[in-house]
Design an enzyme around this catalytic site. Structure first.
Site, PDB file in Angstrom:
ATOM      1  N   GLU A  70      30.160  48.844  40.947  1.00  8.96           N
ATOM      2  CA  GLU A  70      31.360  49.136  41.165  1.00  8.96           C
ATOM      3  C   GLU A  70      31.567  50.719  40.634  1.00  8.96           C
ATOM      4  O   GLU A  70      31.265  50.782  39.197  1.00  8.96           O
ATOM      5  CB  GLU A  70      32.715  48.211  40.173  1.00  8.96           C
ATOM      6  CG  GLU A  70      32.707  47.014  41.209  1.00  8.96           C
ATOM      7  CD  GLU A  70      34.023  46.362  40.388  1.00  8.96           C
ATOM      8  OE1 GLU A  70      34.784  46.834  39.915  1.00  8.96           O
ATOM      9  OE2 GLU A  70      33.737  45.058  40.567  1.00  8.96           O
ATOM     10  N   GLU A  99      31.834  40.718  35.810  1.00  9.50           N
ATOM     11  CA  GLU A  99      32.149  41.414  34.900  1.00  9.50           C
ATOM     12  C   GLU A  99      32.492  40.330  33.566  1.00  9.50           C
ATOM     13  O   GLU A  99      33.882  39.949  33.062  1.00  9.50           O
ATOM     14  CB  GLU A  99      33.459  42.074  34.963  1.00  9.50           C
ATOM     15  CG  GLU A  99      33.469  43.153  35.727  1.00  9.50           C
ATOM     16  CD  GLU A  99      34.782  44.115  35.843  1.00  9.50           C
ATOM     17  OE1 GLU A  99      35.784  43.571  35.364  1.00  9.50           O
ATOM     18  OE2 GLU A  99      34.469  45.343  36.393  1.00  9.50           O
TER      19      GLU A  99
HETATM   20  C1  BGP Z   1      37.085  45.700  38.137  1.00 12.15           C
HETATM   21  C2  BGP Z   1      37.174  44.314  38.911  1.00 12.15           C
HETATM   22  C3  BGP Z   1      37.402  44.508  40.362  1.00 12.15           C
HETATM   23  C4  BGP Z   1      38.643  45.806  40.507  1.00 12.15           C
HETATM   24  C5  BGP Z   1      38.099  46.855  39.686  1.00 12.15           C
HETATM   25  C6  BGP Z   1      39.464  47.832  39.586  1.00 12.15           C
HETATM   26  O1  BGP Z   1      37.403  45.221  36.790  1.00 12.15           O
HETATM   27  O2  BGP Z   1      35.763  43.714  39.045  1.00 12.15           O
HETATM   28  O3  BGP Z   1      37.948  43.344  40.880  1.00 12.15           O
HETATM   29  O4  BGP Z   1      39.525  45.380  41.209  1.00 12.15           O
HETATM   30  O5  BGP Z   1      37.783  46.530  38.321  1.00 12.15           O
HETATM   31  O6  BGP Z   1      40.495  47.425  38.867  1.00 12.15           O
HETATM   32  P1  BGP Z   1      41.957  47.483  39.476  1.00 12.15           P
HETATM   33  O7  BGP Z   1      42.152  46.876  40.588  1.00 12.15           O
HETATM   34  O8  BGP Z   1      42.834  46.793  38.166  1.00 12.15           O
HETATM   35  O9  BGP Z   1      42.155  48.967  39.327  1.00 12.15           O
END
Ligand code: BGP
Length: 499
Positions: A388, A194
């Site tokens: 993701e 990201e």
């Molecule tokens: C993305 C990241 C992850 C992650 C996910 C969910 O931005 O690449 O590492 O954790 O988001 O975010 P969060 O954990 O803040 O809910």
């Protein structure tokens, strides 16, 4: 010649995703050095009355305090879910669901504890060998992120992270070592997680202590640090072509499609510009040059990227094979003063009245995923990867060890349906790895109670719990999705009761 694709392609890579700093724990084991994420102290995300999704920024004063008095704070990313010691059990559970791939990251500090050493840490290298071997034993293809929101804290202290050009060479050293070591085991790679989130948190994305920068220079440093990462990514791409010619390497952004608030042309224009600010990242990495629209943006904001002779050629030669995205939500843009700062932000001040919110106020928008995929494929004509996607929610473990997470199944089902539509629309989609396939420490809030997994991990926000793993209802659902290659998305109530 065009060919209509009815469903998911035969070799579609179904799986799940994690990041080293959110699962491994064992932060002092195996010769590991300290990373930026080891200093993400838990801060109550509800302290301001409403949920704050970004509690992970660290200033130089905080860093000094955390080093001085660590016992006063909780650092959940130091313990993760103990994947470091339990990877065999976890990978066996992924295999039981039928995973074709597992997205994970290598922690730079396990390989080079400060980033400055000349020789790598053998124990760190051996750990990932074991993890990859375990995956391959079940026919699970590893998809490896080289830098997922962590880097040696020593480089933050010495160079203020990616603000310095010095990091390019240090990253190349790391890249060459891991490519060489894992060349027979890992075919799929992503350079940086990201990258566009640098716009939101320079500490997380680039290891930069923001309070060391004058506020008026913040934007300059953000884009300069991004430039250094672009070069590092391109240099890594070049290296992989030599070392693992058959590898596929991608870039990645957090895809947050901006919709215009109204049909007013000014709002439409703003939505286009907000999207450009995010697309800037894959534009450079997939096309190999700075897009022309950024020249105006840089001029208007007093930004001048310091480029050296040869930089442009490096970017041109180091283009990626595929474009990966994380996808959680869409965003609403309107013509307003702070519109540029809001690009890529989770906290859109304007709510989309057509969308429901998650428990963390993230708008749920499966069609936005289809729109994103269609636009990205039009733009790059390169294979895409949804690496993701998922729903962070509070889960309840019942007395008989079940988790009835029909809300998660509902969320994922709708997103899988839209990916299927996007494939019919002509998108070449390589794979889908749901975020946090096993419950892990949240990136944004360091909470354990924000759960994404198919597998429940018994641990609370303070790190207390047995760490036992339990299969949720969604575990059985996803197994069925993979088995049927995305054809059987039905949720059978009581699925887990019969097992
Ligand atoms: C993305 C990241 C992850 C992650 C996910 C969910 O931005 O690449 O590492 O954790 O988001 O975010 P969060 O954990 O803040 O809910």
């Amino acid at each position: 010649m065009y060919k209509f694709q009815e469903g998911f392609p035969e070799n579609f890579l179904w799986g799940g995703a994690t990041a080293a700093n959110q699962v491994e724990g064992a932060y002092l084991e195996g010769g590991k050095g300290l990373s930026t994420s080891d200093f993400a102290a838990y801060k109550d995300p509800y302290a301001k009355g409403k949920v704050d999704n970004f509690t992970f920024n660290v200033t130089s004063t905080e860093l000094a305090e955390y080093k001085e008095n660590p016992e006063k704070y909780l650092f959940p990313k130091r313990w993760g879910i103990d994947f470091y010691n339990r990877y065999k059990e976890d990978i066996a559970l992924f295999a039981e669901m039928g995973f074709k791939t597992f997205r994970m990251s290598i922690s730079w500090v396990r390989i080079f504890p400060t980033g400055l050493e000349d020789t790598p840490n053998e124990e760190g290298l051996a750990f990932y060998d074991k993890v990859f071997d375990e995956c391959l034993k079940y026919g699970i293809e590893p998809l490896v992120t080289m830098s997922h929101y962590e880097m040696p804290i020593a480089l933050t202290e010495k160079y203020n992270g990616w603000a310095s050009r010095e990091l390019i060479g240090l990253f190349e050293k790391y890249a060459r070592v891991i490519f060489d070591r894992y060349k027979t085991k890992v075919k799929y790679w992503i350079t940086f997680n990201e990258m566009n989130m640098n716009l939101q948190s320079l500490y997380t994305g680039a290891g930069v202590l923001a309070d060391k920068i004058k506020p008026e220079e913040m934007m300059q440093v953000t884009y300069q640090a991004s430039h250094h990462q672009f070069l590092a990514s391109a240099v890594a791409v070049k290296a992989i072509r030599e070392i693992i010619p058959t590898a596929q390497i991608g870039c990645m952004i957090n895809q947050i499609e901006a919709y215009a608030h109204t049909t007013k042309p000014e709002d439409q224009l703003q939505a286009l510009k907000s999207n450009q600010l995010n697309m800037f990242y894959p534009d450079v990495q997939a096309r190999g040059e700075y897009p022309t629209y950024m020249a105006r943006y840089f001029k208007d904001n007093g930004i001048e990227i310091a480029m050296e002779a040869g930089d442009e050629a490096i970017l041109k030669e180091g283009t990626v094979d595929f474009v990966a995205i994380s996808y959680y939500m869409s965003h609403v843009a309107e013509a307003r003063e702070d519109a540029a700062q809001l690009a890529g932000s989770f906290d859109s001040p304007i709510k989309n009245e057509y969308l429901e919110l998650s428990q963390w106020d993230w708008p749920i928008d499966p069609i936005g995923l289809r729109i994103s995929l269609m636009k990205l494929y039009d733009r790059y004509e390169k294979p895409l990867y949804v690496c993701e996607n998922g729903l962070g929610a509070k889960d309840e473990l019942t007395l008989d060890g079940k988790v009835h997470d029909d809300y998660r199944i509902d969320y994922l089902r709708k997103h899988v349906e839209q990916m299927k539509e996007a494939i019919k629309d002509g998108v070449n989609l390589l794979g889908y790895t749901t975020w946090g396939c096993i419950d892990l420490v949240s990136c944004g809030t360091s909470q354990m109670s924000k759960r994404y997994g198919f597998i429940y991990v018994d641990q609370d926000d303070e790190g207390k719990g047995s760490l036992e793993r339990y299969r949720k209802d969604s575990f059985y659902w996803y197994k069925q999705v993979i088995e049927s290659n995305g054809e059987n998305l039905a949720y059978i109530d009581g699925l887990s009761e019969n097992v």
